[in-house]
Design a protein around this motif. Structure first.
Motif, mmCIF file in Angstrom:
data_model
loop_
_atom_site.group_PDB
_atom_site.id
_atom_site.type_symbol
_atom_site.label_atom_id
_atom_site.label_comp_id
_atom_site.label_asym_id
_atom_site.label_seq_id
_atom_site.Cartn_x
_atom_site.Cartn_y
_atom_site.Cartn_z
ATOM 1 N N MET A 136 58.279 44.315 46.126
ATOM 2 C CA MET A 136 58.600 44.348 44.694
ATOM 3 C C MET A 136 58.620 45.809 44.238
ATOM 4 O O MET A 136 59.514 46.545 44.614
ATOM 5 N N ILE A 195 58.024 38.493 33.882
ATOM 6 C CA ILE A 195 57.428 39.809 33.662
ATOM 7 C C ILE A 195 58.504 40.879 33.493
ATOM 8 O O ILE A 195 58.395 41.764 32.643
ATOM 9 N N PHE A 196 59.571 40.801 34.289
ATOM 10 C CA PHE A 196 60.633 41.798 34.214
ATOM 11 C C PHE A 196 61.509 41.628 32.973
ATOM 12 O O PHE A 196 62.128 42.586 32.517
ATOM 13 N N TYR A 238 55.625 32.402 42.251
ATOM 14 C CA TYR A 238 55.488 33.866 42.220
ATOM 15 C C TYR A 238 56.740 34.511 41.626
ATOM 16 O O TYR A 238 56.648 35.369 40.742
ATOM 17 N N PHE A 239 57.899 34.095 42.109
ATOM 18 C CA PHE A 239 59.128 34.714 41.626
ATOM 19 C C PHE A 239 59.450 34.279 40.195
ATOM 20 O O PHE A 239 60.067 35.040 39.442
ATOM 21 N N SER A 282 57.312 36.536 38.132
ATOM 22 C CA SER A 282 57.861 37.892 38.219
ATOM 23 C C SER A 282 59.116 38.027 37.360
ATOM 24 O O SER A 282 59.302 39.039 36.671
ATOM 25 N N HIS A 283 59.973 37.015 37.403
ATOM 26 C CA HIS A 283 61.187 36.998 36.583
ATOM 27 C C HIS A 283 60.826 37.172 35.104
ATOM 28 O O HIS A 283 61.460 37.946 34.383
ATOM 29 N N VAL A 337 52.933 42.429 40.619
ATOM 30 C CA VAL A 337 54.216 42.808 41.218
ATOM 31 C C VAL A 337 54.121 44.116 42.007
ATOM 32 O O VAL A 337 55.143 44.711 42.344
ATOM 33 N N VAL A 339 64.884 40.024 39.410
ATOM 34 C CA VAL A 339 64.508 38.836 40.181
ATOM 35 C C VAL A 339 65.482 37.727 39.791
ATOM 36 O O VAL A 339 65.248 36.989 38.837
#
Length: 255
Positions: free
Chosen positions: A244, A59-60, A52-53, A56-57, A239, A14
């Motif tokens: 995703m 989390i990854f 959201y992103f 997500s960033h 995600v 992301v």
């Protein structure tokens, strides 16, 4: 994590621009609220997208749940090859080389080739791949080359193992994503192993899982298994959206 690992640059699936662009748009709509209250809708929508992103960033990333490395690890776990066996491995769409390098670290007798287009849309480059390989101490057995999966610059049956992670769906020039899988299998030796992971549950790209399996079996593949990666317990529901990793699956088998 070693000092060398901390210095490796693998980038995030992301990219930060996916956070920055909606955040800027949210700010722009917010400044227009004085003109018309309906701009509040745009402010809210783009704020939600940016948040959201951003989550997500995290989390990854390694600083978060390290989801990116865990998903790649599923491919490496399938590399059931004796460490003393000399094999030639191809990683299609290698990015900054995490899968290529991870395989090289697991298999000290293997020679690896990582290929990618390294386009402007992603924070990847051949130079970073080479730097990461040097930091990992595997640069003498790893080569990186610019190439497209649409037409791989290798002879038929050139590799003992073919790997790929989240690549095929990104190839804009090919409407038939199954043809990309077929091209990947073309360069695999008979009896060789393939471990391919992508958004294989996207029916618009691949049809149903059974249709995908039937197509692969028609390409003289002896064994193939379809594994729903998206069902892994370590993947947060946050995600598991279609755009995703909610349609992520693996094709694993022997040619």
């Amino acid at each position: 994590m070693t000092k060398a690992e901390k210095n490796m640059e693998y980038a995030n699936w992301v990219p930060k621009k996916m956070i920055i662009v909606p955040a800027v748009l949210a700010l722009a709509f917010f400044t227009l609220l004085a003109v018309n209250k309906w701009f509040l809708l745009g402010t809210v929508i783009f704020t939600i997208i940016a948040v959201y992103f951003a989550i997500s960033h995290r989390i990854f990333s390694r600083k978060g749940k390290n989801l990116q490395e865990k998903v790649q690890g599923l491919i490496l776990e399938k590399l059931e090859i004796p460490k003393n066996k000399k094999v030639r491995i191809l990683d299609i769409g290698c990015g900054n080389g995490p899968l290529t390098i991870g395989a090289a670290e697991r298999l000290p007798q293997a020679e690896l080739m990582g290929v990618d287009l390294w386009g402007k849309n992603w924070d990847y480059s051949r130079q970073v791949c080479q730097k990461n390989a040097e930091l990992a101490g595997v640069a003498d057995r790893v080569e990186f080359r610019q190439a497209s999966v649409e037409s791989l610059p290798f002879e038929d049956a050139s590799f003992d193992v073919v790997l790929s992670n989240l690549v095929f769906h990104e190839v804009r020039g090919s409407s038939d994503k199954r043809a990309l899988v077929k091209e990947a299998l073309r360069v695999l030796k008979p009896g060789g192993t393939f471990i391919l992971q992508d958004l294989f549950l996207l029916r618009a790209y691949y049809g149903t899982p059974q249709e995908m399996l039937d197509a692969i079996k028609s390409w003289d593949v002896s064994q193939v298994v379809f594994i729903r990666t998206c069902d892994q317990d370590f993947i947060p529901g946050f995600v598991k959206l279609p755009f995703m990793v909610g349609t992520l699956a693996m094709l694993y088998g022997v040619k």
